[in-house]
Design a protein around this motif. Sequence first.
Motif, PDB file in Angstrom:
ATOM      1  N   CYS A   1       0.921  -1.175  -0.071  1.00  0.00           N
ATOM      2  CA  CYS A   1       0.031   0.111  -0.071  1.00  0.00           C
ATOM      3  C   CYS A   1       0.952   1.211  -0.022  1.00  0.00           C
ATOM      4  O   CYS A   1       2.096   1.009   0.095  1.00  0.00           O
ATOM      5  CB  CYS A   1      -0.996   0.053   1.131  1.00  0.00           C
ATOM      6  N   VAL A   2       0.313   2.353  -0.269  1.00  0.00           N
ATOM      7  CA  VAL A   2       0.841   3.661  -0.294  1.00  0.00           C
ATOM      8  C   VAL A   2       1.784   3.906   1.279  1.00  0.00           C
ATOM      9  O   VAL A   2       2.731   4.723   0.843  1.00  0.00           O
ATOM     10  CB  VAL A   2       0.258   4.912  -0.829  1.00  0.00           C
ATOM     11  N   TYR A   3       1.191   3.610   2.349  1.00  0.00           N
ATOM     12  CA  TYR A   3       1.817   4.022   3.506  1.00  0.00           C
ATOM     13  C   TYR A   3       2.907   3.091   3.565  1.00  0.00           C
ATOM     14  O   TYR A   3       4.053   3.571   4.072  1.00  0.00           O
ATOM     15  CB  TYR A   3       0.795   3.437   4.888  1.00  0.00           C
ATOM     16  N   CYS A   4       3.011   1.875   3.117  1.00  0.00           N
ATOM     17  CA  CYS A   4       4.312   1.119   3.142  1.00  0.00           C
ATOM     18  C   CYS A   4       5.414   1.531   2.177  1.00  0.00           C
ATOM     19  O   CYS A   4       6.602   1.590   2.541  1.00  0.00           O
ATOM     20  CB  CYS A   4       4.125  -0.446   2.716  1.00  0.00           C
ATOM     21  N   SER A   5       4.893   2.516   1.003  1.00  0.00           N
ATOM     22  CA  SER A   5       5.997   2.828   0.147  1.00  0.00           C
ATOM     23  C   SER A   5       6.379   4.238   0.768  1.00  0.00           C
ATOM     24  O   SER A   5       7.414   4.619   0.379  1.00  0.00           O
ATOM     25  CB  SER A   5       5.509   2.849  -1.008  1.00  0.00           C
ATOM     26  N   TYR A   6       5.446   4.931   0.971  1.00  0.00           N
ATOM     27  CA  TYR A   6       5.704   6.606   1.279  1.00  0.00           C
ATOM     28  C   TYR A   6       5.282   7.035   2.733  1.00  0.00           C
ATOM     29  O   TYR A   6       5.433   8.246   2.657  1.00  0.00           O
ATOM     30  CB  TYR A   6       4.924   7.319   0.365  1.00  0.00           C
ATOM     31  N   GLY A   7       5.022   6.143   3.640  1.00  0.00           N
ATOM     32  CA  GLY A   7       4.568   6.551   4.970  1.00  0.00           C
ATOM     33  C   GLY A   7       5.822   6.486   5.951  1.00  0.00           C
ATOM     34  O   GLY A   7       6.927   5.747   5.730  1.00  0.00           O
ATOM     35  N   THR A   8       5.748   7.124   6.981  1.00  0.00           N
ATOM     36  CA  THR A   8       6.678   6.924   8.075  1.00  0.00           C
ATOM     37  C   THR A   8       6.562   5.584   8.701  1.00  0.00           C
ATOM     38  O   THR A   8       7.460   4.900   9.557  1.00  0.00           O
ATOM     39  CB  THR A   8       6.805   8.158   9.069  1.00  0.00           C
ATOM     40  N   ASN A   9       5.022   4.978   8.727  1.00  0.00           N
ATOM     41  CA  ASN A   9       5.097   3.473   9.275  1.00  0.00           C
ATOM     42  C   ASN A   9       4.389   2.764   8.393  1.00  0.00           C
ATOM     43  O   ASN A   9       3.588   3.185   7.423  1.00  0.00           O
ATOM     44  CB  ASN A   9       4.074   3.717  10.648  1.00  0.00           C
ATOM     45  N   LYS A  10       4.555   1.330   8.384  1.00  0.00           N
ATOM     46  CA  LYS A  10       3.913   0.383   7.657  1.00  0.00           C
ATOM     47  C   LYS A  10       2.471   0.153   7.914  1.00  0.00           C
ATOM     48  O   LYS A  10       2.193   0.767   8.935  1.00  0.00           O
ATOM     49  CB  LYS A  10       4.653  -1.059   7.663  1.00  0.00           C
ATOM     50  N   CYS A  11       1.638  -0.139   7.138  1.00  0.00           N
ATOM     51  CA  CYS A  11       0.191  -0.248   7.514  1.00  0.00           C
ATOM     52  C   CYS A  11      -0.125  -1.362   8.286  1.00  0.00           C
ATOM     53  O   CYS A  11       0.737  -2.080   9.000  1.00  0.00           O
ATOM     54  CB  CYS A  11      -0.464  -0.718   5.970  1.00  0.00           C
ATOM     55  N   PRO A  12      -1.158  -1.035   9.049  1.00  0.00           N
ATOM     56  CA  PRO A  12      -1.495  -2.063  10.289  1.00  0.00           C
ATOM     57  C   PRO A  12      -1.334  -3.456   9.717  1.00  0.00           C
ATOM     58  O   PRO A  12      -0.759  -4.340  10.784  1.00  0.00           O
ATOM     59  CB  PRO A  12      -3.024  -1.694  10.579  1.00  0.00           C
TER      60      PRO A  12
ATOM     61  N   MET B   1       0.836  -5.089   7.923  1.00  0.00           N
ATOM     62  CA  MET B   1       2.026  -5.425   7.840  1.00  0.00           C
ATOM     63  C   MET B   1       2.669  -5.430   9.381  1.00  0.00           C
ATOM     64  O   MET B   1       3.675  -6.149   9.764  1.00  0.00           O
ATOM     65  CB  MET B   1       2.914  -4.579   7.099  1.00  0.00           C
ATOM     66  N   GLN B   2       2.315  -4.328   9.980  1.00  0.00           N
ATOM     67  CA  GLN B   2       2.770  -4.334  11.402  1.00  0.00           C
ATOM     68  C   GLN B   2       2.158  -5.405  12.330  1.00  0.00           C
ATOM     69  O   GLN B   2       3.146  -6.063  12.827  1.00  0.00           O
ATOM     70  CB  GLN B   2       2.262  -3.095  12.234  1.00  0.00           C
ATOM     71  N   GLN B   3       1.251  -5.936  11.966  1.00  0.00           N
ATOM     72  CA  GLN B   3       0.682  -7.036  12.798  1.00  0.00           C
ATOM     73  C   GLN B   3       1.291  -8.356  12.388  1.00  0.00           C
ATOM     74  O   GLN B   3       1.660  -9.199  13.350  1.00  0.00           O
ATOM     75  CB  GLN B   3      -0.752  -7.245  12.667  1.00  0.00           C
TER      76      GLN B   3
ATOM     77  N   GLY C   1       3.198  -8.907   9.275  1.00  0.00           N
ATOM     78  CA  GLY C   1       4.219  -8.998   8.184  1.00  0.00           C
ATOM     79  C   GLY C   1       3.495  -9.372   6.937  1.00  0.00           C
ATOM     80  O   GLY C   1       4.200  -9.794   5.890  1.00  0.00           O
ATOM     81  N   ARG C   2       2.294  -9.256   6.554  1.00  0.00           N
ATOM     82  CA  ARG C   2       1.558  -9.888   5.340  1.00  0.00           C
ATOM     83  C   ARG C   2       0.523  -8.453   5.219  1.00  0.00           C
ATOM     84  O   ARG C   2      -0.169  -8.086   5.729  1.00  0.00           O
ATOM     85  CB  ARG C   2       0.840 -11.061   5.531  1.00  0.00           C
ATOM     86  N   CYS C   3       0.621  -8.373   3.635  1.00  0.00           N
ATOM     87  CA  CYS C   3      -0.409  -7.430   3.135  1.00  0.00           C
ATOM     88  C   CYS C   3      -1.759  -7.848   3.327  1.00  0.00           C
ATOM     89  O   CYS C   3      -1.908  -9.195   3.274  1.00  0.00           O
ATOM     90  CB  CYS C   3      -0.064  -7.456   1.529  1.00  0.00           C
ATOM     91  N   CYS C   4      -2.736  -6.988   3.194  1.00  0.00           N
ATOM     92  CA  CYS C   4      -4.241  -7.523   3.117  1.00  0.00           C
ATOM     93  C   CYS C   4      -4.301  -7.848   1.781  1.00  0.00           C
ATOM     94  O   CYS C   4      -3.903  -7.519   0.872  1.00  0.00           O
ATOM     95  CB  CYS C   4      -5.190  -6.450   3.693  1.00  0.00           C
ATOM     96  N   GLU C   5      -5.487  -8.629   1.677  1.00  0.00           N
ATOM     97  CA  GLU C   5      -6.067  -9.316   0.443  1.00  0.00           C
ATOM     98  C   GLU C   5      -6.182  -8.002  -0.632  1.00  0.00           C
ATOM     99  O   GLU C   5      -7.216  -7.564  -0.097  1.00  0.00           O
ATOM    100  CB  GLU C   5      -7.075 -10.401   0.595  1.00  0.00           C
ATOM    101  N   ARG C   6      -6.186  -8.214  -1.597  1.00  0.00           N
ATOM    102  CA  ARG C   6      -6.772  -7.350  -2.637  1.00  0.00           C
ATOM    103  C   ARG C   6      -7.756  -8.050  -3.190  1.00  0.00           C
ATOM    104  O   ARG C   6      -8.214  -8.979  -3.671  1.00  0.00           O
ATOM    105  CB  ARG C   6      -5.688  -6.895  -3.817  1.00  0.00           C
TER     106      ARG C   6
END
Length: 72
Positions: free
Chosen positions: A50-61, A63-65, A67-72
């Motif tokens: 997601c854009v937070y993982c690419s351009y944010g100061t923190n990974k998305c929730p 990924m934090q929980q 280490g896996r992306c949510c389903e698309r």
Amino acid sequence: MMISVVLDSTITCPTCGHKKDETMPTDACVWCYECEHCKAAFRPKPGDCCVYCSYGTNKCPPMQQSGRCCER
């Protein structure tokens, strides 16, 4: 063991460098974001979920929980 999830992230526009503090959703990844300053729309970098993982100061929730992306 409970993992503390940070919901706040500062997202930086890859086009103009504008920074904005955002609260990330806990139930979905954000795949498209529009900069409020220059109106550029951008998507995650290849390999990021997601854009937070690419351009944010923190990974998305997800990924934090887990280490896996949510389903698309």
